[in-house]
Design an enzyme around this catalytic site. Structure first.
Site, mmCIF file in Angstrom:
data_model
loop_
_atom_site.group_PDB
_atom_site.id
_atom_site.type_symbol
_atom_site.label_atom_id
_atom_site.label_comp_id
_atom_site.label_asym_id
_atom_site.label_seq_id
_atom_site.Cartn_x
_atom_site.Cartn_y
_atom_site.Cartn_z
ATOM 1 C CE1 TYR A 113 -4.087 -1.916 0.317
ATOM 2 C CE2 TYR A 113 -2.743 -3.288 1.757
ATOM 3 C CZ TYR A 113 -3.878 -3.099 1.004
ATOM 4 O OH TYR A 113 -4.822 -4.096 0.923
ATOM 5 C CD GLU B 3 -1.992 -12.024 -11.124
ATOM 6 O OE1 GLU B 3 -1.064 -11.285 -10.699
ATOM 7 O OE2 GLU B 3 -3.130 -11.594 -11.360
#
Length: 177
Positions: free
Chosen positions: A95, A153
């Protein structure tokens, strides 16, 4: 608004859009379930490309979506969502790193809030944002779904390795192993 449901390896998804652009990808079950709203018309036709690309993504053959998107939100939320699109497949970012990327290095909490309001998860890859120490943090489809997407992924093993072996300064994405 049009909508349809699609079955995926992470569960059923609700897609909604205006016939031109995708406006919503939601989880009908889980921590924040969403249902079609009154007046929405059920049709798969407007979602042909989205359905095809989601199939490719979950098959591991598509790494970048190319769809017209029209997420609704504040200017700040849209800035964050645009930045999410720059996190490559197979990489994660904290973040704090995302806050730095948008030029607001002290806004990691606001970035987290905007990330949590992303109306088009998976396609706008909010699942690629993790805690500063590499931990998996909130996701509208639940943490198990976030884990599955990162595993698909190839980013999860690297995220956990990063957390154990180095301190994240938030400035760079992590590449998959």
């Amino acid at each position: 608004m049009f909508y349809c449901h699609v079955s995926t390896p992470v569960g059923e998804l609700l897609l909604a859009g205006d016939g031109t652009s995708l406006r919503l990808v939601a989880f009908p079950k889980g921590p924040r379930p969403q249902k079609p709203e009154a007046g929405w018309e059920r049709s798969e036709t407007p979602f042909r490309d989205a359905l095809s690309q989601l199939k490719g993504y979950f098959a591991g053959t598509l790494r970048r979506f190319d769809l017209p998107l029209a997420p609704e939100g504040t200017a700040f939320q849209k800035l964050v969502w645009q930045a999410l699109l720059t996190i490559p497949y197979g990489e994660t970012l904290s973040y704090g790193g995302l806050a730095q990327r948008i030029g607001k290095p002290t806004a990691s909490r606001a970035v987290g809030a905007a990330n949590g309001r992303n109306p088009i998860p998976i396609i706008i890859p909010c699942h690629r944002v993790i805690g500063a120490a590499g931990s998996l943090t909130g996701f509208g489809g639940g943490l198990s779904t976030k884990r599955k997407l990162l595993e698909l992924e190839g980013a999860l093993a690297e995220s956990l390795w990063s957390a154990a072996s180095r301190v994240d300064d938030g400035s760079a994405g992590r590449k998959r192993a």
